[in-house]
Design an enzyme around this catalytic site. Structure first.
Site, short mmCIF file in Angstrom:
data_model
loop_
_atom_site.label_atom_id
_atom_site.label_comp_id
_atom_site.label_asym_id
_atom_site.label_seq_id
_atom_site.Cartn_x
_atom_site.Cartn_y
_atom_site.Cartn_z
N TYR A 154 61.52 55.30 56.77
CA TYR A 154 60.91 56.58 56.75
C TYR A 154 62.09 57.48 56.49
O TYR A 154 61.87 58.55 55.71
CB TYR A 154 60.15 56.70 58.14
CG TYR A 154 59.54 58.31 58.13
CD1 TYR A 154 58.65 58.83 56.92
CD2 TYR A 154 59.66 59.19 59.29
CE1 TYR A 154 58.27 60.01 57.32
CE2 TYR A 154 59.28 60.44 59.32
CZ TYR A 154 58.56 60.84 58.37
OH TYR A 154 57.83 62.00 58.42
N ASN B 172 66.79 45.15 55.38
CA ASN B 172 66.37 43.56 55.28
C ASN B 172 64.66 43.73 55.51
O ASN B 172 64.21 42.57 55.95
CB ASN B 172 66.96 42.78 56.65
CG ASN B 172 66.37 43.22 57.88
OD1 ASN B 172 65.87 44.40 58.00
ND2 ASN B 172 66.70 42.56 59.11
N THR C 233 68.54 59.42 69.46
CA THR C 233 67.30 59.92 69.64
C THR C 233 67.24 60.90 70.82
O THR C 233 67.85 60.74 71.83
CB THR C 233 66.04 59.04 69.92
OG1 THR C 233 64.88 59.59 70.30
CG2 THR C 233 66.47 58.04 71.08
N SER D 292 61.35 54.30 77.14
CA SER D 292 60.88 53.11 76.61
C SER D 292 61.99 52.10 76.35
O SER D 292 63.10 52.68 76.28
CB SER D 292 60.04 53.35 75.08
OG SER D 292 61.14 53.37 74.29
N TYR E 190 62.94 50.76 73.59
CA TYR E 190 63.49 51.30 72.31
C TYR E 190 64.41 52.46 72.38
O TYR E 190 65.74 52.35 72.26
CB TYR E 190 62.43 51.69 71.32
CG TYR E 190 62.82 52.72 70.28
CD1 TYR E 190 64.21 52.65 69.40
CD2 TYR E 190 62.64 54.29 70.54
CE1 TYR E 190 64.29 53.41 68.54
CE2 TYR E 190 62.92 55.13 69.78
CZ TYR E 190 64.09 54.79 68.69
OH TYR E 190 64.44 55.67 67.95
N HIS E 191 63.84 53.30 73.23
CA HIS E 191 65.04 54.66 73.50
C HIS E 191 66.27 53.94 74.52
O HIS E 191 67.17 54.53 74.20
CB HIS E 191 64.08 55.61 74.28
CG HIS E 191 63.04 56.32 73.43
ND1 HIS E 191 61.94 56.19 73.42
CD2 HIS E 191 63.23 57.50 72.75
CE1 HIS E 191 61.17 56.70 72.61
NE2 HIS E 191 61.86 57.58 72.03
N LYS F 51 69.05 52.90 72.41
CA LYS F 51 69.72 53.91 72.00
C LYS F 51 70.67 54.66 72.71
O LYS F 51 71.83 54.90 72.36
CB LYS F 51 68.73 55.04 71.28
CG LYS F 51 67.93 54.63 70.25
CD LYS F 51 68.61 55.35 68.92
CE LYS F 51 67.69 54.67 67.72
NZ LYS F 51 67.64 55.47 66.25
N ASN G 20 52.33 63.45 62.19
CA ASN G 20 51.84 62.46 60.99
C ASN G 20 50.66 62.08 61.42
O ASN G 20 49.78 62.02 60.60
CB ASN G 20 53.05 61.68 60.55
CG ASN G 20 54.05 62.08 59.74
OD1 ASN G 20 54.23 63.37 59.81
ND2 ASN G 20 55.23 61.33 59.68
#
Ligand code: USQ
Length: 383
Positions: A11, A32, A144, A179, A181-182, A185, A240
């Site tokens: 994105y 990838n 993030t 999370s 994911y976070h 980071k 979005n």
């Protein structure tokens, strides 16, 4: 400059690659197709079909006359990355190549493991490729705002001066991600800080809030150059998603009380921020951290903004709170500082009714593609 963009099909990666090439930089764009594959596996494809990265580069060259050199490969394969860095000798690397979805990272063991392995291994490989083959290269890494969580104190830009028992020190701001994911980071930042202070790398770590937006200078040249626009619960960011829900006639899915505050920015401002970071190189041995956002909103305020923009186009937009699939504070203090990028010259594109209205107009053209099945949350934090 010679710049490698990692995660160039994403994105943010694709608009960034075009923006940098359009500004005259020599760009290698690497991906990838991890996000495309996860989108297919989880039935989370974007609103409009996007050509693959090679095709995108061809279309971009046709309409702009500018070249983007595409490489398809997995950055977990160190030799693939190393060869590229060794031969191209980049001045800068923009690193977006991570699994970016918080819900995906909590879907199950396989998804959690993939997120952890992919994100940390790729960051570590990038660090080593720079160390071994381009030690002067400026690494611009996407972090993030979620690294900080929602602490009950003001959020500084990356660092905090602490006085403890009469002595003073400067430390990374305390982090408490919401999370897995976070959390990857947070771990990335720690890895970067170790290698910066030990081996003198130059790194800018951008703590970015949720991004919204569709069009950029380059995508305005040809609709086939639009970014991947997700509205599903896995890859879609909240603004979005709300805009697509408004067009679909689905009440906006406010999670829980809707008092969750985050720092938002327009896609165009992501491009500005990355550009500013690249043009103002971090010093050797410096881990420079910017908070990358231009304004803060509660989820309820976002819903109101989208309602207003919808009404201006004759859409009757409803809002409905649904049980929160995440574990997060729904009412909290939130006061992040974000002056660093402004000081470098960032001119924010704010979330006006007109800006949201322009996005709605594009979404309306693709209304027939909206699949309501993708809208409601399919992943829950509290299993
Ligand atoms: N939310 C709703 N309704 C929805 C979707 C989201 O109320 O339909 C709420 C969420 O609960 C959350 C807020 O809106 O409180 C933001 O959610 P999001 O999905 O837009 O953002 P998030 O999952 O945090 O992740 C996104 C990107 C991620 C980036 C992050 C920046 O996917 O890659 O790191 O934004 S930040 O949120 O600042 O950590």
């Amino acid at each position: 400059m010679k710049i490698i963009v990692l995660g160039a099909d994403g994105y943010l990666g694709w608009p960034t690659s075009m923006d940098l090439a359009n500004k005259g930089h020599q760009v290698i764009a690497v991906d990838n197709y991890s996000r495309r594959n996860i989108a297919m596996q989880t039935s989370s494809e974007g609103l409009m079909h996007t050509p693959n990265l090679e095709e995108r580069a061809k279309i971009f060259e046709e309409v702009s006359g500018k070249k983007i050199d595409v490489r398809i490969g997995d950055l977990k394969n160190y030799r693939f990355l190393e060869n590229m860095v060794k031969t191209f000798k980049p001045d800068a690397i923009v690193h977006y190549a991570e699994q970016p979805s918080a819900p995906y990272s909590l879907k199950g063991y396989e998804e959690a493991h993939y997120t952890l392995k992919n994100n940390l291994e790729v960051t570590h490989n990038v660090i080593w490729a720079v160390l071994e083959h381009a030690p002067d290269c400026h690494l611009v890494k996407l972090g993030t705002m979620g690294e900080y969580g929602t602490p009950n104190i003001d959020i500084e830009e990356g660092w905090l001066n602490i006085e403890h028992n009469g002595r003073k020190g400067k430390f990374l701001f305390p982090r408490a991600a919401g999370s897995l994911y976070h959390t990857t980071k947070v771990l990335d930042t720690d890895l970067l800080w170790f290698y910066v202070r030990t081996f003198g790398l130059r790194v800018t770590d951008l703590m970015q809030g949720p991004v919204y937006g569709l069009s950029t200078t380059e995508s305005d040249m040809d609709e086939r150059l639009l970014p991947n626009f997700h509205y599903d619960d896995i890859f879609g960011t909240v603004v979005n998603r709300f805009l697509v829900q408004a067009v679909a006639g689905v009440p906006l899915t406010v999670y829980g009380k809707g008092g969750q505050i985050r720092g938002y920015l327009n896609l165009k401002d992501t491009l500005q921020c990355v550009d500013l970071a690249l043009n103002n190189v971090a010093d050797k041995g410096e881990l420079r951290i910017f908070n990358q956002l231009t304004e803060t909103f509660t989820v309820n305020e976002l819903a109101e903004n989208v309602q207003k923009a919808g009404a201006a186009l004759g859409l009757n937009v409803e809002v409905k709170s649904i049980p929160n699939p995440r574990k997060e504070a729904e009412e909290h203090y939130y006061n992040p500082k974000y002056t660093g990028l402004m000081d470098l010259g960032l001119k924010p594109n704010l979330m006006t009714t007109e800006v949201l209205g322009e996005m709605l107009k594009i979404i309306i053209k693709y209304k027939g593609n909206i699949d309501n099945e993708k809208i409601f949350p399919r992943v829950k934090w509290n299993k």
